[in-house]
Enzyme design. Structure first.
Site, PDB file in Angstrom:
ATOM      1  N   GLU A 133      12.420  -5.913  -3.878  1.00 49.51           N
ATOM      2  CA  GLU A 133      11.408  -5.923  -4.942  1.00 49.51           C
ATOM      3  C   GLU A 133      12.005  -6.561  -6.189  1.00 49.51           C
ATOM      4  O   GLU A 133      13.081  -6.182  -6.632  1.00 49.51           O
ATOM      5  CB  GLU A 133      10.927  -4.506  -5.241  1.00 49.51           C
ATOM      6  CG  GLU A 133       9.686  -4.516  -6.073  1.00 49.51           C
ATOM      7  CD  GLU A 133       8.729  -3.363  -5.737  1.00 49.51           C
ATOM      8  OE1 GLU A 133       7.944  -3.030  -6.604  1.00 49.51           O
ATOM      9  OE2 GLU A 133       8.792  -2.814  -4.623  1.00 49.51           O
TER      10      GLU A 133
ATOM     11  N   GLU B  95      11.073   6.299 -16.796  1.00 50.98           N
ATOM     12  CA  GLU B  95      11.730   7.588 -16.521  1.00 50.98           C
ATOM     13  C   GLU B  95      12.442   7.529 -15.168  1.00 50.98           C
ATOM     14  O   GLU B  95      13.553   8.043 -15.018  1.00 50.98           O
ATOM     15  CB  GLU B  95      10.704   8.738 -16.525  1.00 50.98           C
ATOM     16  CG  GLU B  95      10.167   9.109 -17.897  1.00 50.98           C
ATOM     17  CD  GLU B  95       9.166   8.092 -18.445  1.00 50.98           C
ATOM     18  OE1 GLU B  95       8.623   7.287 -17.647  1.00 50.98           O
ATOM     19  OE2 GLU B  95       8.927   8.084 -19.666  1.00 50.98           O
TER      20      GLU B  95
ATOM     21  N   GLY C 188       0.831  -1.210   0.000  1.00 49.19           N
ATOM     22  CA  GLY C 188       0.000   0.000   0.000  1.00 49.19           C
ATOM     23  C   GLY C 188       0.857   1.246   0.000  1.00 49.19           C
ATOM     24  O   GLY C 188       0.904   1.971   1.007  1.00 49.19           O
ATOM     25  N   TYR C 189       1.566   1.486  -1.087  1.00 49.71           N
ATOM     26  CA  TYR C 189       2.383   2.693  -1.190  1.00 49.71           C
ATOM     27  C   TYR C 189       1.639   3.777  -1.983  1.00 49.71           C
ATOM     28  O   TYR C 189       1.400   4.874  -1.502  1.00 49.71           O
ATOM     29  CB  TYR C 189       3.701   2.436  -1.927  1.00 49.71           C
ATOM     30  CG  TYR C 189       4.619   1.356  -1.403  1.00 49.71           C
ATOM     31  CD1 TYR C 189       4.666   1.009  -0.060  1.00 49.71           C
ATOM     32  CD2 TYR C 189       5.485   0.704  -2.287  1.00 49.71           C
ATOM     33  CE1 TYR C 189       5.557   0.028   0.385  1.00 49.71           C
ATOM     34  CE2 TYR C 189       6.372  -0.273  -1.844  1.00 49.71           C
ATOM     35  CZ  TYR C 189       6.398  -0.608  -0.515  1.00 49.71           C
ATOM     36  OH  TYR C 189       7.273  -1.573  -0.089  1.00 49.71           O
ATOM     37  N   SER C 190       1.320   3.460  -3.259  1.00 52.36           N
ATOM     38  CA  SER C 190       0.847   4.494  -4.191  1.00 52.36           C
ATOM     39  C   SER C 190      -0.508   5.065  -3.788  1.00 52.36           C
ATOM     40  O   SER C 190      -1.356   4.369  -3.231  1.00 52.36           O
ATOM     41  CB  SER C 190       0.704   3.903  -5.603  1.00 52.36           C
ATOM     42  OG  SER C 190       1.911   3.313  -6.012  1.00 52.36           O
TER      43      SER C 190
END
Ligand code: FAD
Length: 388
Positions: free
Chosen positions: A240, A371, A124-126
């Site tokens: 990750e 990017e 639950g980061y973004s």
């Protein structure tokens, strides 16, 4: 640098291949394609029984002490078989993080559930507006005695609908620099106040929005220090694993070549004899080999005790951007029919190449966009000054 996989890893590869041939059935693959949920509890539990969820861990921590090359073989086989392993991969990011920064109580209570195949986790980061710039998250956690009260919204919480826990990045201080006011929690998904809504992505994967309203968690669910969430996330990021080393692209290329052997042009000539198609096949095969070697280089750095941050970003950037290009060229070669989706009459290869084309775009986004990978390579690898 030795790029040959060891005899040990090839032996393990054989065992994994046999296991997957038995457990990853066509029905399972169809279900995963239909639901977009890249996890299957039956497969996950069968893997737990084999001791493969934490196969890379030392035996005293419940693993099998598999080396990096054995694990590379394991993941390659999983990609070839289309085994839905997101649950395993995400859960191991968190189990690894707990091993490094969790309290003894957290390790004792949570790790056995995770590596035993009973619990999986979501990241639950973004948030809407905080993806690449994840330090700007706004989900609040406010202390109330021994508890914390959490309010906010997350987006792309993949597998939240199957998970027992969400690894939640929250803001606990608004008065300091943004990355210094963050705290991490592992929140049980059955805590009152959590709502999950599906998001179906362009690439076919299902992910979720998750909403937190007055969610109360005991302080024992805090991971790391108060306002130390950025450091905890830094640890989690090193575990990750988003790089598939060209294996998925190799599978797609194989399916394309099989199609080209069967298909004919309007003068009834086999498409495989078309020089422009053969050139496309050769170009993609070269890209796949380069991607594989770049991923192996990152594995080698890790095996030698290093942190392959820059090598991982290079492998990831090369693979994702080239995979997208390759899928686009394949669809061009197939002509208008190539764009037909699974289920449409006359869709070549059951729409699998069309699906790969859509999925390839997503590989340039999750786990850090192209990017952002370029920025990591420029700053950490080439030591260039920040552009802003
Ligand atoms: C299928 C899928 C699954 C996901 N699963 C999870 C999950 O389980 N948990 C989770 O927390 N998140 C997950 N994510 C979210 C993912 O990490 C973010 O989508 C990603 O980090 C990009 O963030 P964003 O979507 O907010 O885009 P933004 O950050 O808004 O970026 C938009 C565009 O701007 C560019 N950009 C942004 N900042 C910069 C910069 N500084 N320099 C140059 N260009 C820049 C980006 O490259 C991109 O092209 C998932 C995403 C997808 C698509």
């Amino acid at each position: 640098m030795d790029f040959n996989l060891s005899e040990r890893s090839e032996r393990f590869r054989g065992e994994v291949r046999e296991f997957l041939a038995e457990h990853v059935t066509d029905d399972l693959r169809d279900r995963v394609r239909e639901t977009g949920t890249i996890h299957d509890w039956g497969l996950h539990r069968a893997m737990a029984e084999k001791g493969w969820i934490a196969a890379a861990w030392p035996e005293e921590y419940g693993g099998q002490g598999r080396d990096d090359f054995e694990m590379a073989a394991f993941y390659e086989e999983a990609v070839i078989a289309e085994a839905p392993l997101d649950g395993l991969l995400i859960t191991m990011i968190i189990a690894n993080t707990l091993r490094h920064v969790g309290t003894e109580e957290q390790k004792r209570e949570l790790i056995p559930q995770m590596i035993g195949g009973d619990a999986i986790c979501a990241l639950g980061y973004s948030e809407p507006g905080s993806g690449s710039d994840v330090a700007s998250v706004r989900t609040r956690a406010v202390r109330d005695g021994d508890e914390w009260v959490i309010d906010g919204e997350k987006v792309f919480t993949t597998l939240a609908h199957e998970s027992q826990y969400v690894f939640l990045l929250t803001r606990t201080d608004t008065e300091v620099a943004k990355h210094k006011g963050l705290t991490m929690f592992l929140v049980p998904m059955d805590t009152p106040g959590i709502e999950t809504r599906p998001i179906h992505t362009l690439g076919g994967e299902r992910t979720n929005s998750t909403f937190y309203s007055g969610v109360r968690v005991d302080d024992r669910w805090r991971i790391g220090e108060v306002n130390g969430g950025w450091d905890v996330m830094g640890v989690a990021l090193t575990f990750e694993r988003t790089e598939t080393g060209g294996t998925e692209s190799a599978r797609v290329l194989h399916e394309f070549v099989e199609w080209a052997r069967e298909a004919t042009d309007d003068q009834d000539r086999p498409r495989i004899e078309d020089p422009s198609l053969r050139e496309t096949v050769a170009r993609i095969a070269i890209r796949n080999e380069v991607a594989r070697l770049m991923a192996l280089k990152a594995t080698w750095v890790a095996a030698a005790g290093g942190l392959p941050g820059v090598e991982g970003s290079m492998a990831r950037l090369f693979y994702a951007t080239r995979f997208q290009e390759s899928c686009s060229e394949i669809l061009d070669q197939m002509g208008p029919r190539g764009a037909l989706q699974h289920g449409a009459e006359g869709a070549p290869v059951h729409g699998r190449l069309e699906r790969a084309f859509r999925h390839s775009a997503v590989t340039t986004i999750y786990g850090g966009t192209s990017e952002i990978q370029r920025t990591i390579i420029a700053r950490r690898g080439l030591e260039l000054p920040s552009g802003r």
